[in-house]
Write a protein that holds these residues in place. Structure first.
Motif, PDB file in Angstrom:
ATOM      1  N   THR A   1      30.405  26.182  36.283  1.00 15.05           N
ATOM      2  CA  THR A   1      29.655  24.931  36.195  1.00 15.05           C
ATOM      3  C   THR A   1      28.771  24.762  37.426  1.00 15.05           C
ATOM      4  O   THR A   1      27.602  24.365  37.330  1.00 15.05           O
ATOM      5  CB  THR A   1      30.612  23.733  36.070  1.00 15.05           C
ATOM      6  OG1 THR A   1      31.348  23.843  34.846  1.00 15.05           O
ATOM      7  CG2 THR A   1      29.838  22.419  36.046  1.00 15.05           C
ATOM      8  N   VAL A   2      29.329  25.072  38.590  1.00 16.68           N
ATOM      9  CA  VAL A   2      28.556  24.983  39.836  1.00 16.68           C
ATOM     10  C   VAL A   2      27.435  26.013  39.843  1.00 16.68           C
ATOM     11  O   VAL A   2      26.289  25.711  40.210  1.00 16.68           O
ATOM     12  CB  VAL A   2      29.471  25.170  41.060  1.00 16.68           C
ATOM     13  CG1 VAL A   2      28.648  25.214  42.344  1.00 16.68           C
ATOM     14  CG2 VAL A   2      30.490  24.040  41.137  1.00 16.68           C
ATOM     15  N   LEU A   3      27.736  27.242  39.441  1.00 18.49           N
ATOM     16  CA  LEU A   3      26.712  28.275  39.360  1.00 18.49           C
ATOM     17  C   LEU A   3      25.587  27.860  38.414  1.00 18.49           C
ATOM     18  O   LEU A   3      24.400  28.020  38.712  1.00 18.49           O
ATOM     19  CB  LEU A   3      27.316  29.596  38.885  1.00 18.49           C
ATOM     20  CG  LEU A   3      28.133  30.404  39.891  1.00 18.49           C
ATOM     21  CD1 LEU A   3      28.862  31.542  39.190  1.00 18.49           C
ATOM     22  CD2 LEU A   3      27.237  30.952  40.984  1.00 18.49           C
ATOM     23  N   PHE A   4      25.971  27.302  37.285  1.00 18.38           N
ATOM     24  CA  PHE A   4      25.001  26.875  36.277  1.00 18.38           C
ATOM     25  C   PHE A   4      24.108  25.767  36.822  1.00 18.38           C
ATOM     26  O   PHE A   4      22.885  25.798  36.679  1.00 18.38           O
ATOM     27  CB  PHE A   4      25.751  26.390  35.027  1.00 18.38           C
ATOM     28  CG  PHE A   4      24.868  26.177  33.832  1.00 18.38           C
ATOM     29  CD1 PHE A   4      24.503  27.245  33.031  1.00 18.38           C
ATOM     30  CD2 PHE A   4      24.409  24.908  33.497  1.00 18.38           C
ATOM     31  CE1 PHE A   4      23.684  27.054  31.923  1.00 18.38           C
ATOM     32  CE2 PHE A   4      23.604  24.714  32.399  1.00 18.38           C
ATOM     33  CZ  PHE A   4      23.235  25.786  31.599  1.00 18.38           C
ATOM     34  N   GLY A   5      24.732  24.771  37.467  1.00 25.97           N
ATOM     35  CA  GLY A   5      23.968  23.653  38.001  1.00 25.97           C
ATOM     36  C   GLY A   5      23.101  24.034  39.181  1.00 25.97           C
ATOM     37  O   GLY A   5      22.019  23.462  39.377  1.00 25.97           O
ATOM     38  N   SER A   6      23.539  25.009  39.981  1.00 28.13           N
ATOM     39  CA  SER A   6      22.805  25.396  41.182  1.00 28.13           C
ATOM     40  C   SER A   6      21.673  26.368  40.898  1.00 28.13           C
ATOM     41  O   SER A   6      20.629  26.328  41.563  1.00 28.13           O
ATOM     42  CB  SER A   6      23.761  26.028  42.203  1.00 28.13           C
ATOM     43  OG  SER A   6      24.766  25.123  42.587  1.00 28.13           O
ATOM     44  N   LEU A   7      21.865  27.244  39.911  1.00 30.19           N
ATOM     45  CA  LEU A   7      20.892  28.307  39.678  1.00 30.19           C
ATOM     46  C   LEU A   7      20.148  28.179  38.353  1.00 30.19           C
ATOM     47  O   LEU A   7      18.920  28.247  38.317  1.00 30.19           O
ATOM     48  CB  LEU A   7      21.601  29.668  39.733  1.00 30.19           C
ATOM     49  CG  LEU A   7      22.371  29.987  41.006  1.00 30.19           C
ATOM     50  CD1 LEU A   7      23.063  31.338  40.877  1.00 30.19           C
ATOM     51  CD2 LEU A   7      21.449  29.985  42.210  1.00 30.19           C
TER      52      LEU A   7
END
Length: 433
Positions: free
Chosen positions: A282-288
């Motif tokens: 989720t963090v990877l998706f939101g950040s990148l």
């Protein structure tokens, strides 16, 4: 050899690929570290807090999520969508952020007034004393405000793909939380101490993020009324759905807390700690992914290609996560403690539902990051209909039944958001955005 390397370096396709490899490597490595530390912190809380205290801790954290969603109401999504259009203009991006912060302060006050009385009632319903209830509420407030500020402050660095400094800060926050928990929870195994230990490090993090954000956005800018109008338009479309998700997104905890036992609340909370991989991605998706998709040129073919590639990646990722949980369900439950080792089927069903929900939510944010918001009357009607239909055919008196309900409703949400995303892409030539 040097000539070959020089050609590769100057090749646009290679440069783009290398850029993404670096971004994913930096973010992935940092998030693995963050989630590993967070998992250790979570296990400490699960093992050291008595069942009664952990049930209260679960209720408090569930309400924290609800309060955060209500206080945001679509503001961060509106800021991301608007910021994606002006991300190279430091002054304009500063105006967008200033406008978002001004709106969020007002929404935060309303959120507190609505959510805190409900939390106090639920805590008291599960035998928390009035003194303990008040202490839990007071411990929750710093975590609430710092979480809200951090989400907006991260937007400017994310739009510029400056993820490395953000990841360093997140690692520092995770380590600080673990240290504070380790120093406090062994001596004082009570809910409000655990909550306070988790929330305080974000104050330091926000100061660091604000410095990074100021490089890309002029923090001295005043609010912009035109930006406010556009962001509020997004809020009007997103807030009804946000309110709905405050209820449906935490449906497991709400149903268990009302109809189930305190032990059931603790079990639901303990299992809810396990989808660490989903939090990581989720963090990877939101950040990148979201900032990248937000900046994609409004050309139908390009947007459709990127959208389908992202969806395919999400499906493959989801299958890998569920497969891993099936293979290692025994060791995973052993980590939680002996009181949770008999929940194998509940764990697998919960992870299937959580994975589908993750893909559905990701599809939703793919739309909103470009300013595409489904009519809330349609989305909420479909969602409520899914819950009613699910409750009528599924026994929700047990934890397993509630997890099956989550699978059913998540599938409906996934189909809805996928269909809407395709619809908006097909009509992109007529879209002003």
């Amino acid at each position: 050899m040097k000539a070959v390397l020089s050609q590769l370096t100057n090749n646009p396709s290679y440069a783009k690929l290398w850029h993404w490899i670096k971004l994913v490597s930096i973010t992935g490595t940092a998030q693995v570290t963050v989630q590993a530390i967070g998992f250790i912190s979570g296990i400490l809380v699960i093992r050291l807090l008595p069942t009664q205290e952990y049930a209260l801790y679960t209720l408090a954290n569930t309400m924290l999520g609800t309060m955060t969603v209500l206080a945001d109401g679509g503001i961060s999504t509106g800021v991301m969508a608007k910021g994606g259009k002006v991300w190279q203009d430091r002054q304009r991006l500063g105006e967008v952020l200033a406008t978002g912060f001004n709106l969020r302060k007002k929404f935060a006050v309303v959120s507190l007034c609505i959510a805190l009385p409900v939390l106090v009632y639920l805590l008291h319903h599960h035998d928390a004393s009035w003194t303990m209830s008040i202490l839990i509420v007071l411990a929750l407030i710093p975590a609430f405000f710092t979480s809200l500020s951090g989400t907006l402050l991260e937007i400017a660095p994310k739009l510029h793909q400056e993820v490395a400094p953000l990841q360093k800060i997140q690692v520092g926050v995770a380590l600080s939380r673990l240290v504070l928990l380790s120093l406090s929870i062994f001596t004082f195994p009570v809910t409000f101490i655990a909550i306070l230990s988790a929330g305080l490090p974000q104050i330091w993090a926000n100061r660091r993020i604000r410095k990074i954000s100021s490089v890309f956005a002029d923090t001295t800018q005043a609010i912009n009324l035109n930006d406010q109008k556009e962001i509020l338009y997004m809020v009007k479309r997103l807030l009804p759905e946000a309110i709905y998700y405050c209820v449906s997104g935490q449906l497991t905890i709400w149903l268990i807390s009302i109809y189930g036992s305190t032990a059931g609340v603790a079990q639901a909370g303990a299992l809810g700690r396990l989808p660490v991989a989903l939090t990581l991605f989720t963090v990877l998706f939101g950040s990148l992914v979201l900032p990248f998709f937000s900046r994609t040129p409004a050309v139908k073919k390009i947007v459709l290609q990127q959208y389908l590639k992202i969806q395919a990646g999400l499906v493959v990722l989801g299958l890998c996560i569920v497969g891993g949980v099936v293979l290692f369900s025994g060791p995973i439950l052993t980590i939680l403690g002996p009181q949770y080792t008999g929940l194998t089927s509940e764990l697998i069903i919960m992870m299937v539902g959580s994975t589908i929900s993750f893909i559905a939510t990701s599809s939703f944010f793919l739309c909103t990051c470009r300013g595409w918001v489904i009519n809330p009357a349609i989305s909420i009607t479909i969602s409520i209909g899914a819950i009613i239909a699910g409750v009528s055919i599924i026994d929700v008196s047990t934890l397993k039944g509630i997890f099956w309900l989550n699978i059913f409703t998540s599938i409906v949400h996934l189909i809805m958001h996928l269909a809407y995303g395709i619809h908006r892409i097909v009509t992109i030539k007529n879209d002003a955005n």
